[in-house]
Design an enzyme around this catalytic site. Structure first.
Site, PDB file in Angstrom:
ATOM      1  N   ASP A 154      58.731 106.546  26.978  1.00 16.90           N
ATOM      2  CA  ASP A 154      59.825 106.006  26.169  1.00 16.90           C
ATOM      3  C   ASP A 154      61.055 106.903  26.297  1.00 16.90           C
ATOM      4  O   ASP A 154      62.154 106.453  26.620  1.00 16.90           O
ATOM      5  CB  ASP A 154      59.383 105.891  24.697  1.00 16.90           C
ATOM      6  CG  ASP A 154      60.421 105.195  23.829  1.00 16.90           C
ATOM      7  OD1 ASP A 154      61.476 104.797  24.363  1.00 16.90           O
ATOM      8  OD2 ASP A 154      60.204 105.044  22.619  1.00 16.90           O
ATOM      9  N   THR A 155      60.850 108.207  26.078  1.00 17.50           N
ATOM     10  CA  THR A 155      61.984 109.140  26.079  1.00 17.50           C
ATOM     11  C   THR A 155      62.831 109.055  27.355  1.00 17.50           C
ATOM     12  O   THR A 155      64.067 109.054  27.283  1.00 17.50           O
ATOM     13  CB  THR A 155      61.446 110.580  25.887  1.00 17.50           C
ATOM     14  OG1 THR A 155      60.867 110.650  24.573  1.00 17.50           O
ATOM     15  CG2 THR A 155      62.537 111.613  26.017  1.00 17.50           C
TER      16      THR A 155
ATOM     17  N   ASP B 242      52.572  99.654  20.046  1.00 12.26           N
ATOM     18  CA  ASP B 242      52.449 101.097  20.185  1.00 12.26           C
ATOM     19  C   ASP B 242      52.302 101.743  18.796  1.00 12.26           C
ATOM     20  O   ASP B 242      53.055 101.398  17.866  1.00 12.26           O
ATOM     21  CB  ASP B 242      53.728 101.603  20.875  1.00 12.26           C
ATOM     22  CG  ASP B 242      53.605 103.024  21.381  1.00 12.26           C
ATOM     23  OD1 ASP B 242      52.474 103.501  21.568  1.00 12.26           O
ATOM     24  OD2 ASP B 242      54.664 103.658  21.613  1.00 12.26           O
TER      25      ASP B 242
ATOM     26  N   SER C 243      56.722 111.554  29.182  1.00 13.94           N
ATOM     27  CA  SER C 243      58.017 111.482  29.876  1.00 13.94           C
ATOM     28  C   SER C 243      58.310 112.756  30.664  1.00 13.94           C
ATOM     29  O   SER C 243      57.952 113.863  30.252  1.00 13.94           O
ATOM     30  CB  SER C 243      59.148 111.241  28.866  1.00 13.94           C
ATOM     31  OG  SER C 243      59.298 109.861  28.615  1.00 13.94           O
TER      32      SER C 243
HETATM   33  P1  13P Z   1      57.572 110.075  25.476  1.00 17.05           P
HETATM   34  O1  13P Z   1      58.307 110.471  24.246  1.00 17.05           O
HETATM   35  O2  13P Z   1      57.144 111.256  26.274  1.00 17.05           O
HETATM   36  O3  13P Z   1      58.314 109.093  26.327  1.00 17.05           O
HETATM   37  O4  13P Z   1      56.209 109.348  25.012  1.00 17.05           O
HETATM   38  C1  13P Z   1      56.236 107.995  24.619  1.00 17.05           C
HETATM   39  C2  13P Z   1      54.949 107.566  24.003  1.00 17.05           C
HETATM   40  O5  13P Z   1      53.951 108.252  23.993  1.00 17.05           O
HETATM   41  C3  13P Z   1      54.932 106.227  23.387  1.00 17.05           C
HETATM   42  O6  13P Z   1      53.727 105.950  22.759  1.00 17.05           O
HETATM   43  O1  G3H Z   2      55.485 107.085  20.714  1.00 13.41           O
HETATM   44  C1  G3H Z   2      56.576 106.865  20.281  1.00 13.41           C
HETATM   45  C2  G3H Z   2      57.560 105.999  20.937  1.00 13.41           C
HETATM   46  O2  G3H Z   2      58.485 106.811  21.608  1.00 13.41           O
HETATM   47  C3  G3H Z   2      58.203 105.093  19.938  1.00 13.41           C
HETATM   48  O3  G3H Z   2      59.126 105.783  19.156  1.00 13.41           O
HETATM   49  O4  G3H Z   2      58.695 105.034  16.815  1.00 13.41           O
HETATM   50  O5  G3H Z   2      60.936 105.956  17.516  1.00 13.41           O
HETATM   51  O6  G3H Z   2      60.201 103.693  18.303  1.00 13.41           O
HETATM   52  P1  G3H Z   2      59.782 105.065  17.852  1.00 13.41           P
HETATM   53 ZN    ZN Z   3      52.861 107.699  21.828  1.00 18.52          ZN
END
Ligand code: 13P
Ligand code: G3H
Ligand code: ZN
Length: 304
Positions: free
Chosen positions: A252-253, A81, A210
């Site tokens: 992720d959130t 990611d 999210s």
């Molecule tokens: P959220 O913070 O909305 O979960 O998005 C996660 C994301 O885009 C990871 O690449």
């Molecule tokens: O897009 C972002 C994801 O939530 C990953 O977040 O870089 O804090 O692991 P992070």
């Molecule tokens: Zn992202």
């Protein structure tokens, strides 16, 4: 074995549904996600950010994800990611990831094209597919400081895809990373999405998607979290985004909030119990519940 992210997403593109990209940082999060995918027979894209790799180490996360892919009877892909560091991108390609994201969204258009093209060449030579980003998603991540949203320009998106040969494209429609996505009215630019979908045949990706579920936020707050002002993407906006052509949805959130709520709940309820297995099991279960809801919303249930 991991499956190809491209195969998962091309099927989603043809079938007009989306597949969840879920970020992993540890074993319990991964297990909650995979249990949900198996129960609902959904393909899954597991994702590690550069921050996750720094925290846990690529060998640990890779092996955890591979264990899931080899033992669960559903297609599982592993994805990098927001790859910004070329060394990390190369490491993931060589390690055997299904796909990598090269995030050149902070660069001027031509430089984003040049970087993406370079990664596409490296990745395709090893059978790894590539997600790129054009426009900017708001909010903050570990390695990326808070930034403004710049909506994707549909004309530039077409040129970008033609010039880079990327396999999937992340576009900016007004979402942000994190739990504080909107101050007032929620409004994603569906007109931009419709325009892009007319000319770009490859799968499209929505970041910052999210929901920030009310029940999870209420639970976390009841046990001490300070989360005033949080707001996520409502389900009806996600449904519209899928209808108009989004095929990969990043979350992720919501997993972080579920983890937080589960841990806080247990520690408050059982202050005398210090067994990490007891502390983390409720968090894992809440993550499973959250992912099940996402899978149902995305339409990927039964597509494994
Ligand atoms: P959220 O913070 O909305 O979960 O998005 C996660 C994301 O885009 C990871 O690449
Ligand atoms: O897009 C972002 C994801 O939530 C990953 O977040 O870089 O804090 O692991 P992070
Ligand atoms: Zn992202």
């Amino acid at each position: 074995m991991f499956v190809s992210t491209k195969d998962i997403l091309e099927k989603a593109n043809e079938g007009h549904y989306a597949v969840g990209h879920f970020n992993i940082n540890n074993m319990e999060t991964l297990q909650g996600i995979v249990k949900a995918g198996v129960k609902l027979r959904s393909p899954l894209i597991l994702a590690t950010s550069e921050g996750a790799l720094k925290y846990a180490g690529i060998d640990y996360l890779y092996c955890l994800a591979l264990t899931a892919a080899n033992s669960a009877a559903i297609p599982i892909a592993l994805h990098l990611d927001h790859g910004r560091d070329l060394n990390i991108i190369k490491e993931c390609i060589n390690k055997g990831y299904s796909s990598v994201m090269v995030d050149g969204s902070h660069l001027p258009f031509e430089k984003n094209i040049a970087l993406t093209k370079q990664v596409v060449e490296l990745a395709h030579a090893k059978g790894v597919t590539v997600e790129a980003e054009l426009g900017t998603i708001g909010g903050a991540e570990d390695s990326i400081s808070s930034r403004q949203i710049i909506y994707t320009d549909p004309k530039k998106a077409q040129e970008f895809v033609e010039q880079t040969g990327c396999d999937f494209l992340a576009i900016a429609l007004g979402t942000s990373h994190g739990a504080f996505k909107f101050k007032g009215q929620v409004h994603l630019k569906m007109d931009i999405l419709k325009e892009i979908k007319k000319t770009i045949p490859i799968p499209l990706v929505l970041h910052g998607a999210s929901e920030v579920p009310k029940s999870i936020v209420t639970m976390a707050k009841r046990y001490g979290a300070e989360l005033d002002g949080v707001k996520g993407v409502p389900d009806d906006q996600i449904k519209l985004a899928i209808k108009y052509g989004i095929n990969k949805i990043n979350t992720d959130t919501d997993l972080r909030l579920a983890f937080d709520a589960g841990v806080r709940w247990f520690i408050k309820k059982k202050p005398q119990d210090f067994d990490p297995r007891h502390i983390l099991a409720p968090a894992r279960e809440l993550i499973q519940n959250v992912v099940e809801e996402r899978i149902k919303l995305f339409g990927s249930r039964g597509k494994a």
